[in-house]
Write an enzyme that holds these catalytic residues in place. Structure first.
Site, mmCIF file in Angstrom:
data_model
loop_
_atom_site.group_PDB
_atom_site.id
_atom_site.type_symbol
_atom_site.label_atom_id
_atom_site.label_comp_id
_atom_site.label_asym_id
_atom_site.label_seq_id
_atom_site.Cartn_x
_atom_site.Cartn_y
_atom_site.Cartn_z
ATOM 1 N N ASN A 1 0.864 -1.181 0.000
ATOM 2 C CA ASN A 1 0.000 0.000 0.000
ATOM 3 C C ASN A 1 0.902 1.232 0.000
ATOM 4 O OD1 ASN A 1 -1.859 2.020 0.519
ATOM 5 N ND2 ASN A 1 -2.215 1.426 2.649
ATOM 6 N N LYS B 1 0.110 4.298 -0.239
ATOM 7 C CA LYS B 1 -0.538 5.483 0.348
ATOM 8 C C LYS B 1 -0.299 6.705 -0.566
ATOM 9 C CE LYS B 1 0.262 3.373 4.763
ATOM 10 N NZ LYS B 1 0.294 3.498 6.188
ATOM 11 N N HIS C 1 -9.317 1.053 5.127
ATOM 12 C CA HIS C 1 -8.013 1.213 5.791
ATOM 13 C C HIS C 1 -8.190 2.130 6.999
ATOM 14 C CE1 HIS C 1 -3.861 2.374 6.531
ATOM 15 N NE2 HIS C 1 -3.512 1.283 5.867
ATOM 16 N N GLU D 1 -6.545 4.516 8.065
ATOM 17 C CA GLU D 1 -6.350 5.954 7.782
ATOM 18 C C GLU D 1 -7.616 6.557 7.163
ATOM 19 O OE1 GLU D 1 -2.706 5.443 5.594
ATOM 20 O OE2 GLU D 1 -1.711 4.850 7.461
ATOM 21 N N GLU E 1 -5.121 -5.228 10.737
ATOM 22 C CA GLU E 1 -4.093 -4.205 10.938
ATOM 23 C C GLU E 1 -4.332 -3.483 12.266
ATOM 24 O OE1 GLU E 1 -2.246 -2.980 6.960
ATOM 25 O OE2 GLU E 1 -3.955 -1.687 7.297
ATOM 26 N N GLY F 1 2.779 1.923 10.669
ATOM 27 C CA GLY F 1 3.719 3.024 10.479
ATOM 28 C C GLY F 1 4.472 3.410 11.738
ATOM 29 N N SER G 1 3.724 -2.492 10.192
ATOM 30 C CA SER G 1 5.190 -2.503 10.265
ATOM 31 C C SER G 1 5.816 -3.835 9.846
ATOM 32 C CB SER G 1 5.658 -2.101 11.673
ATOM 33 O OG SER G 1 5.201 -0.798 11.985
#
Ligand code: PEP
Length: 252
Positions: free
Chosen positions: A9, A11, A95, A97, A167, A173, A213
């Site tokens: 991904n 992003k 996701h 985010e 996730e 991240g 990660s």
């Protein structure tokens, strides 16, 4: 037997030319990989160029998001048919985010899944708990609600096209990976919940990726576990050498 799936991904990273350079390197590095589905999810602006670059290769294309309507006055949105038209096979939906910055709810995620399936896309549906939820012992409650509200009601054929990405938000991240045992425990739980909303046979076939990660050093330890069927990779998917090392993880 579930076929592993490793997806990158990207992003909001890479211009079109950076994306093309990347994928040219990646194609060579993973050319000999036959037993894993390899997916890249560039920004919308790079999809067309990447689609051309990967033609005839073992790399597949994903959108990072999608809207649920097929056309109309929805400024800034991209429809499932547009993703299909540009060569996407997969689409990442829900996701964390998107949930965090754009207010995506389980209900909206379910609408996006439905619309994508209707277009023949394969959704990669993200679920996972926040740090406070894990610390409060609510991981399983949160994930269960997400699984039920996002995924209940789909047919067998539809379920077969869906991949789930577990996730944990605190691991995205941050450099903090869930331990392989923590990940396996939640993956097994997700599979069990899928069994309740469909049936055991269908849930045994659903692929569940881990995301948070993932890198070349921790992928092998994760992939050893029976319910971990691949990875959704952010940071480590931005360099061809690290992403290809994740894809070509050492089997233990
Ligand atoms: C992600 O964006 O889905 C992700 C898991 O990111 P990272 O690998 O950087 O934690």
């Amino acid at each position: 037997m579930r076929r592993p799936i490793i997806a990158g991904n990207w992003k909001m990273n890479k211009t079109v030319s950076e994306a093309v350079d990347f994928v040219r390197q990646l194609k060579v590095l993973v050319a000999d990989v036959r037993d894993i589905d390899i997916v890249v999810a560039p920004t919308f602006t790079a999809l067309r160029a990447i689609s051309r670059e990967i033609e005839g290769s073992n790399i597949e294309l994903a959108g990072q998001d999608v809207f649920w309507e097929s056309r109309g006055a929805y400024t800034g949105e991209i429809s499932p048919s547009m993703l299909k038209d540009v060569g996407c096979r997969y689409v990442i939906i829900g996701h964390s985010e998107r949930r965090q910055y754009f207010g995506e709810t389980n209900e909206l995620v379910q609408k996006k899944i439905k619309a994508s399936l209707a277009m023949g896309l394969h959704p990669i549906v993200c679920v996972g708990e926040a740090l406070e939820e894990r610390e409060a012992g609510k991981t399983f409650d949160v994930v269960k609600i997400q699984v039920i509200q996002c995924l209940e009601g789909f047919s067998r054929e539809e379920m077969e096209k869906i991949t789930i990405a577990y996730e944990p938000i605190w691991a995205i991240g941050t450099g903090k990976t869930a331990t392989p045992q923590q990940a396996e425990e939640v993956h097994a739980f997700i599979r069990e919940q899928m069994g309740y909303i469909t049936n055991r046979q269908i849930s045994e076939g659903v692929r569940i990726q881990y995301g948070g990660s993932v890198n070349p050093d921790n992928i092998s330890d994760l992939m050893v576990h029976p319910n971990i069927d691949g990875a959704l990779v952010g940071g480590a998917s931005l360099k061809a050498d690290s992403f290809s090392s994740v894809v070509k993880f050492k089997r233990m």
